[in-house]
Structures are given as structure tokens and as C-alpha cells.
Design a protein around this motif. Structure first.
Motif, short mmCIF file in Angstrom:
data_model
loop_
_atom_site.label_atom_id
_atom_site.label_comp_id
_atom_site.label_asym_id
_atom_site.label_seq_id
_atom_site.Cartn_x
_atom_site.Cartn_y
_atom_site.Cartn_z
N ALA A 94 22.36 -16.51 33.61
CA ALA A 94 23.31 -17.21 32.74
C ALA A 94 24.21 -16.23 32.00
N VAL A 95 23.63 -15.16 31.46
CA VAL A 95 24.43 -14.19 30.71
C VAL A 95 25.42 -13.47 31.62
N ILE A 96 24.94 -12.96 32.76
CA ILE A 96 25.83 -12.25 33.68
C ILE A 96 26.90 -13.18 34.23
N GLY A 97 26.50 -14.40 34.61
CA GLY A 97 27.47 -15.36 35.12
C GLY A 97 28.51 -15.75 34.09
N ALA A 98 28.08 -15.91 32.82
CA ALA A 98 29.02 -16.26 31.76
C ALA A 98 30.03 -15.14 31.53
N VAL A 99 29.57 -13.88 31.60
CA VAL A 99 30.49 -12.75 31.45
C VAL A 99 31.52 -12.74 32.58
N ALA A 103 35.58 -13.16 32.24
CA ALA A 103 36.53 -12.20 32.81
C ALA A 103 37.54 -12.90 33.72
N LEU A 104 37.13 -13.99 34.35
CA LEU A 104 38.02 -14.70 35.27
C LEU A 104 39.02 -15.60 34.56
N LEU A 105 38.85 -15.78 33.26
CA LEU A 105 39.79 -16.64 32.53
C LEU A 105 41.21 -16.12 32.58
N ALA A 106 41.36 -14.79 32.63
CA ALA A 106 42.70 -14.20 32.67
C ALA A 106 43.33 -14.28 34.05
N ALA A 107 42.55 -14.61 35.07
CA ALA A 107 43.09 -14.66 36.43
C ALA A 107 43.79 -15.99 36.68
N ASN A 108 44.74 -15.96 37.57
CA ASN A 108 45.47 -17.16 37.96
C ASN A 108 44.53 -18.10 38.71
N PRO A 109 44.38 -19.36 38.24
CA PRO A 109 43.46 -20.28 38.93
C PRO A 109 43.77 -20.49 40.40
N ALA A 110 45.04 -20.33 40.76
CA ALA A 110 45.44 -20.49 42.17
C ALA A 110 45.64 -19.16 42.87
N MET A 184 25.71 -19.97 38.44
CA MET A 184 26.19 -20.01 37.06
C MET A 184 27.70 -20.01 37.02
N VAL A 185 28.31 -19.23 37.87
CA VAL A 185 29.78 -19.17 37.92
C VAL A 185 30.35 -20.55 38.29
N ILE A 186 29.73 -21.20 39.25
CA ILE A 186 30.22 -22.50 39.69
C ILE A 186 30.08 -23.56 38.60
#
Length: 304
Positions: A94-99, A103-110, A184-186
């Protein structure tokens, strides 16, 4: 005459609409039938049979004496091992997946990065069994690449303390993390994406710092989704069997204890111990998934 014709037309239209709705409803149930049969044949019936077998003797007589198996130290030890391994995997995953999600929040969703990560997570979350066990044997087994490298370069032996690490219950943490982190990422990424920009702007307008926003606004909103995903990781690790069975011959965790009871001629003093263990697993899973559903309902309040 005109009024009568209008009433007839209205009645005919209503009948046609009713017929159409009935056909659509029937078609929907017909389409649901294959899935319902699958659930019945491969989930419901085996589960009921496995649990019910724990309440009968070898002669077919109903009894609750088989529940005495839960007092056996070996069975208790298997449950304790399953609990702590699943808990460690759930927390670390959970901790590693949440990190990773943060980090992926700044990436373009598409964009390409998100597409690759989402696709890889979807595949790796379902990757397990013999292939995953073989991969970790080649990686950190007795003659694994990492094991040999650490021993030759740093003089550190992964298997020096209590024998081969990968073939012990504690060694299951590594392959379990392999499919728990993508899961967790999903499950957690949609919750992070659900944070509205207006909340951050409102907090900044009121003078809150970025840290204050995350601590006082974002974290409380995300906590139900985070703990719900953590519980899901715990349930996934607790019920995993194939990878552990490929690495550990004897019992040690509940799924392997069930296998041992079904394939070995020795029992712990009562009959149909495998059914009793299955009952214990199902009780744990029901409690865990009930808590997960409650947290998911609470998390969805902020997604409306």
C-alpha cells in the motif's frame, strides 16, 4: 369514433412499450445466465461443499467436534503466519503503491507513461503461480542472480541465517509484493485522481500551505480509499496459493495447510480438517471484504 380510436391507439402503444421492456429485461437476464452459471459451478458450490465438509465425520455424521482443530497449535501457527505475512505485504504494498500513484499525478493521463504503467499494472496484478515462483527462484533463489551477486561482491549471503530465504514463509513477502504493488496502483489511482483542483485552490485562498492542504484536506479524504485498498491487498495475499505452493513443500500458511490435509494421510486429530480450515479462511475473508465494502462506500462520497 375519433376518441375511441385514440384510446385504442394509446392502449396499443402502451402494450408495445410493455412488451419491449419485457423483452429487454428477458434479454438482460439471458445475458447474465452464463456468468451466473460460472459463479454457481465454480464458486458457490465448491465453497459450500468445502465448508460443509468440516461439519461431518468420515462416516457422514454431522458434528461440530471438528472445530476443535482451531485449538491445535499447528493450525493456530498457520493462521498466525498467514496473518502476519498478509499484513506485511498489505502495508508495504500500500505504501509503495501510493507513492507510485502520487508520482504519476504529474503525468498526462493520456500520455505514454500513464498508458504503460496502467497496462503493466493490470497485467502484473494478475501474474502469479509457477511462472512468478520460477522468476524469483532465478532472482533470489539459492543460485539466483541477486544472491550470487551479493555474495561475490559484498560477501552478504541471503541464505546464511535460517536457510534459503525464498523457501520459507517470510520469503513469500517478496513474490507477493510483486503482484500487490500493481494492484494498489490500480485501486488507489482513481481516488487520487478524484481530488478536485478547487479544494486545493480553496485551501490556498484561506492561507493554507501545501503541506496543510494534504494533511488536513487530502489525507482525510483519501484515507478510506487507502485503507480499503490496503485491506484488498491483505485479502489477496491471505488467499494466494499457487505461488506459495510452488516454493514451499510443507504447510506454514493456511492455503498450504489445506493442501497438506487433502494430500497427506496424517491429520491433526479430527476428521475433515481441510473443511474446517476452509471455514476459517472464509470467515476471515467475509470480515475483511465487509470492511473493504464499508470503506469503499465512504470513499465514493467524495467522488460524486
Amino acid at each position: 369514433m375519433t376518441a375511441a380510436s385514440s384510446e385504442i391507439a394509446t392502449a396499443a402503444a402502451a402494450a408495445g412499450v410493455g412488451t419491449t421492456r419485457f423483452r429487454r429485461r428477458w434479454a438482460g437476464w439471458l445475458g447474465f445466465t452464463p456468468f451466473a452459471l460460472y459463479v454457481l459451478l465454480f464458486l458457490a458450490i465448491p465453497t459450500v461443499y468445502a465448508v460443509a465438509s468440516g461439519f461431518f465425520t468420515d462416516a457422514g455424521t454431522f458434528t461440530i467436534a471438528n472445530l476443535a482443530a482451531f485449538a491445535n497449535p499447528t493450525i493456530v501457527g498457520d493462521f498466525v503466519s498467514s496473518f502476519w505475512v498478509s499484513a506485511v505485504v498489505a502495508v508495504l504494498g500500500a505504501v509503495i503503491g501510493a507513492v507510485i500513484c502520487f508520482a504519476l499525478l504529474a503525468a498526462n493521463p493520456a500520455g505514454a507513461l500513464r498508458t504503460v504503467v496502467d497496462s503493466a499494472s493490470s497485467v502484473l496484478a494478475q501474474f502469479g503461480g509457477i511462472m512468478l515462483a520460477f522468476a524469483f527462484i532465478a532472482l533470489i533463489g539459492i543460485q539466483g542472480v541477486v544472491t550470487v551477486f551479493l555474495k561475490q561482491t559484498l560477501g552478504f549471503d541471503l541464505n546464511a541465517s535460517n536457510g534459503p530465504l525464498l523457501y520459507q514463509v517470510s520469503g513469500l513477502v517478496f513474490p507477493y509484493l510483486y503482484f500487490s504493488i500493481p494492484l494498489m496502483v490500480i485501486t488507489f489511482m482513481p481516488a487520487l485522481e478524484g481530488l478536485k483542483q478547487q479544494w486545493g485552490e480553496a485551501a490556498a485562498t484561506l492561507g493554507a500551505s501545501r503541506m496543510t492542504y494534504w494533511w488536513r484536506v487530502a489525507f482525510p479524504i483519501l484515507s478510506p480509499a487507502f485503507w480499503g485498498s490496503t485491506i484488498l491487498l491483505f485479502a489477496n495475499a491471505f488467499s494466494s496459493f499457487a505461488t506459495a505452493a510452488a516454493l514451499i513443500d510443507q504447510g506454514g500458511i493456511v492455503p498450504l495447510a489445506i493442501k497438506q490435509q487433502l494430500t497427506s494421510e496424517t491429520i491433526v486429530g479430527v476428521s475433515n480438517t481441510a473443511g474446517v480450515l476452509a471455514l476459517g479462511m472464509i470467515v476471515v475473508m467475509v470480515i475483511v471484504m465487509t470492511a473493504y465494502s464499508a470503506l469503499q462506500r465512504r470513499a465514493r462520497r467524495w467522488q460524486r
